[in-house]
Design an enzyme around this catalytic site. Sequence first.
Site, PDB file in Angstrom:
ATOM      1  N   CYS A   1      -4.847   7.671  -7.546  1.00  0.00           N
ATOM      2  CA  CYS A   1      -5.921   7.826  -6.565  1.00  0.00           C
ATOM      3  C   CYS A   1      -6.697   9.120  -6.813  1.00  0.00           C
ATOM      4  O   CYS A   1      -6.119  10.204  -6.843  1.00  0.00           O
ATOM      5  CB  CYS A   1      -5.355   7.813  -5.156  1.00  0.00           C
ATOM      6  SG  CYS A   1      -5.207   6.138  -4.546  1.00  0.00           S
TER       7      CYS A   1
ATOM      8  N   LYS B   1       0.825  -1.203   0.000  1.00  0.00           N
ATOM      9  CA  LYS B   1       0.000   0.000   0.000  1.00  0.00           C
ATOM     10  C   LYS B   1       0.866   1.263   0.000  1.00  0.00           C
ATOM     11  O   LYS B   1       1.897   1.327   0.656  1.00  0.00           O
ATOM     12  CB  LYS B   1      -0.926   0.006   1.216  1.00  0.00           C
ATOM     13  CG  LYS B   1      -1.816   1.242   1.245  1.00  0.00           C
ATOM     14  CD  LYS B   1      -3.075   1.024   2.045  1.00  0.00           C
ATOM     15  CE  LYS B   1      -3.763   2.362   2.258  1.00  0.00           C
ATOM     16  NZ  LYS B   1      -4.920   2.569   1.422  1.00  0.00           N
TER      17      LYS B   1
ATOM     18  N   LYS C   1       1.350   3.759 -12.341  1.00  0.00           N
ATOM     19  CA  LYS C   1      -0.065   3.381 -12.226  1.00  0.00           C
ATOM     20  C   LYS C   1      -0.932   4.530 -12.723  1.00  0.00           C
ATOM     21  O   LYS C   1      -0.817   5.658 -12.235  1.00  0.00           O
ATOM     22  CB  LYS C   1      -0.412   3.022 -10.781  1.00  0.00           C
ATOM     23  CG  LYS C   1      -1.822   2.447 -10.634  1.00  0.00           C
ATOM     24  CD  LYS C   1      -2.009   1.775  -9.281  1.00  0.00           C
ATOM     25  CE  LYS C   1      -3.396   1.190  -9.133  1.00  0.00           C
ATOM     26  NZ  LYS C   1      -3.558   0.492  -7.837  1.00  0.00           N
TER      27      LYS C   1
END
Lengths: 440, 435
Positions: B139, B45, B177
């Site tokens: 995110c 994470k 990502k």
Amino acid sequence: MTSNTLTPGIAAGRLPGEDYSRNFADLHPVLDDHEALVAADRCYFCHDAPCMTACPTSIDIPLFIRQIATGTPEAAAKTILNQNILGGMCARVCPTETLCEEACVRETAEGKPVQIGRLQRFATDTLMAAGVHPFERAAPTGKAVAVVGAGPAGLSCAHRLAMHGHDVTVFDPRPKAGGLNEFGIAAYKSVDGFAAKEVDWLLQIGGITVETGQALGAGLSLEKLKADHDAVFLAIGLAGVNALGVEGEDKDGVDDAVEFIADLRQADDMSTVPIGRDVVVIGGGMTAVDAAVQAKLLGALNVTLVYRRGKDRMNASVFEQDLAASKGVRIITNASPKAVIGNGAVQEIEFEYTDDDLAPTGETFRLAADQVFKAIGQTLGRTDLPELDGRKIAVNDTGRTSMAGVWAGGDCASGGDDLTVTAVAEGRDAAEDIHATLMA
Amino acid sequence: MANLASEFIGIKSPNPFWLASAPPTDKEYNVRRAFEAGWGGVVWKTLGSEGPPVVNVNGPRYGAIWGADRRLLGLNNIELITDRPLETNLREIKSVKRDYPDRALIISLMVPCDEDSWADILKRIEDTGADGVELNFGCPHGMAERGMGSAVGQVPEYIEMVTRWVKKHSRMPCIVKLTPNITDVRKPAEAAKRGGADAVSLINTINSITSVDLDDFAPEPTIDGKGTHGGYCGPAVKPIALNMVAEIARNPETHGLPISGIGGVTTWRDAAEFMTLGAGNVQVCTAAMTYGFKVVQEMISGLSDYMDRKGMTSTSELVGRAVPNVTDWQYLNLNYITKAKINEADCIKCGRCYAACEDTSHQAIAMSEDRVFTVKDDECVACNLCVNVCPVEGCITMERVAPGQVDERTGKVVPEEYGNWLEHPNNPGNACAAE
């Protein structure tokens, strides 16, 4: 009061006290919220749905199930009750396995239909628990209608007429309204006084007066009713019970199944209801199964249901037959009663094997019996009525009889099966025709 | 049994199933359980800069949508990056990697958009033994308001810049990502490649509000009467993710750039689909969060059995197999003509095909009195809606009208040859179309 299942003769209190409440508990308890959502999700929302066509009251089943699935069971209930004001009772007693659920495409697909009956109960119970009556009475029309019989047909007719603004008086010979919902039907299908609660709920529409203890021919006459009202709806059911027509039928212990069921339904305490040790029920319909199963649940040691034709000809559905078998009722088919044997009270009953055309085979057998229930059909039992079609009052599609101003529906009228749901449909449709006639 | 051993940008793992950077990979305890359950790799994470860790909300941080029987179809979250101290995470990463040297362990990173911050964090993770880094440019909630996460991922220039810093200050393999909250996913992928990324991973979560409380008039998840958009994931996002993976795989600018496929992977079949569209491996989160780590066992057996059936001995044989068949609309063969066919023996007579076609499509299904449903070939445009709404799998099929036969709808003979829009007479771009 020390009887048990082996005690000979007819006796009450054969079982330990706690067994009665277990035996007579709700046959299909209401689904909980999540179960209802899962069950509702199985509905395919069919086009021109076969289930809806199969329902005698044409309830929009896909719509009400979708309303349950989207979290609005009260709206679902209104969809149901719009078509069938006794949707709560029908959810409990309809032979869904031969009506909507038999037609369900998931029955075709996988042999497991959507649980339409239980979903209907979930919706109607939710609404009734909220104390909501979702219909309003129209402005009074000043017209008065007499409804004779406070069973499903009569109540359905009365509600629809009252909704249209007519003043309705419902007459019934029994001390309580409800008809077979209250006095027929196995106790485990209508627990906690549901029939009476449903009547109270239905009467919230207003404009309906119920007069109990009023029987046609005993105080009431059709001529007088016609004279005093703008229309009359006959929903008197079938008061007479067919006789076996065999020797010894008058012996003690030979009883009508409908009376046994009525007494049982009205009993506050099942342990006070007497039942034989060896019980024989004669007949092949729902009444026969209800009597046989309840005899077993009351603690009878041996219960045998005997039907004169083959199993596939029984009026009781396969579900009902299986229910009886699962409770320990033995079903004998292709046998007709020949004689009731006993000294004062019945001790044995003799049958002869018969084929599906009732041709006797000459072979006989006897069953031990200290109680025999007759459930071989019922009759009108009176003649002061409009013209008959066979053994019932002749009616057209909307319940009109041969007598002007007189409609009829339910079990007393021709057409349709003798089912609660059919009676509700006939009462509703007659009410619409009466309304149209009175307002023309 | 097919060998599922995977090598992705030089990082080896016993299978191509990695856990994505997310709550399941936030600490040693979970990651050890994941490796014990059989996961091939873990993306730890996201770590942030040194200093006081971020804080999360203390009300609900997930929202969801469900299908029948409360089957979770989509999940969204407003959780931030790790809220545990950097040192704790680094210590734990080192400990886990030491005990599971055969598993892939990637560290996800998100720090402010300046070179020093990136140089610093990369230095700190150097001796953890981790196999690589993943740059969290995805995110869409919380961190994006602070100029990180998707705030970077939405600007290709920033992606290129930060990726360049990372490659400059670290020798570790670097995965970028990507966020799906953009209009053309090829642009950030190209930027990552220009910056020197070894691979891209996608998709991160999609901006979403899962539902609205109709009593409180507040979005879910609701915290003290308010809600905010969160990142959407789970089975519901898979089609979006598949397309984005395919777009990058078939883009000449990025073709061959390794891709780690993410987005609603729930079963071996989902994983295989991602891989055929160019993903070298897959990352999973929601399936594990829904069912626990054991789901990987079905993924392993399922993919292995499939590869055996196909005679494949290495996952590399599967990767990209469907990419050549992803094309633009304009190249689709307009001379390929099909008609729906309803198999009456399988039909359960629900009538959904009829309602769909009659009400919303081309009035190409006839319904008889006794509920027999038949396709009208002279009306059917082969849209496939009847197939999609039919509850019986395989009951309605699309059957090709053979070349040389007449299409009853148009009255024309079906041509043998391939013919696309570019060549079609109705195409305004074709000068010769109109005489």
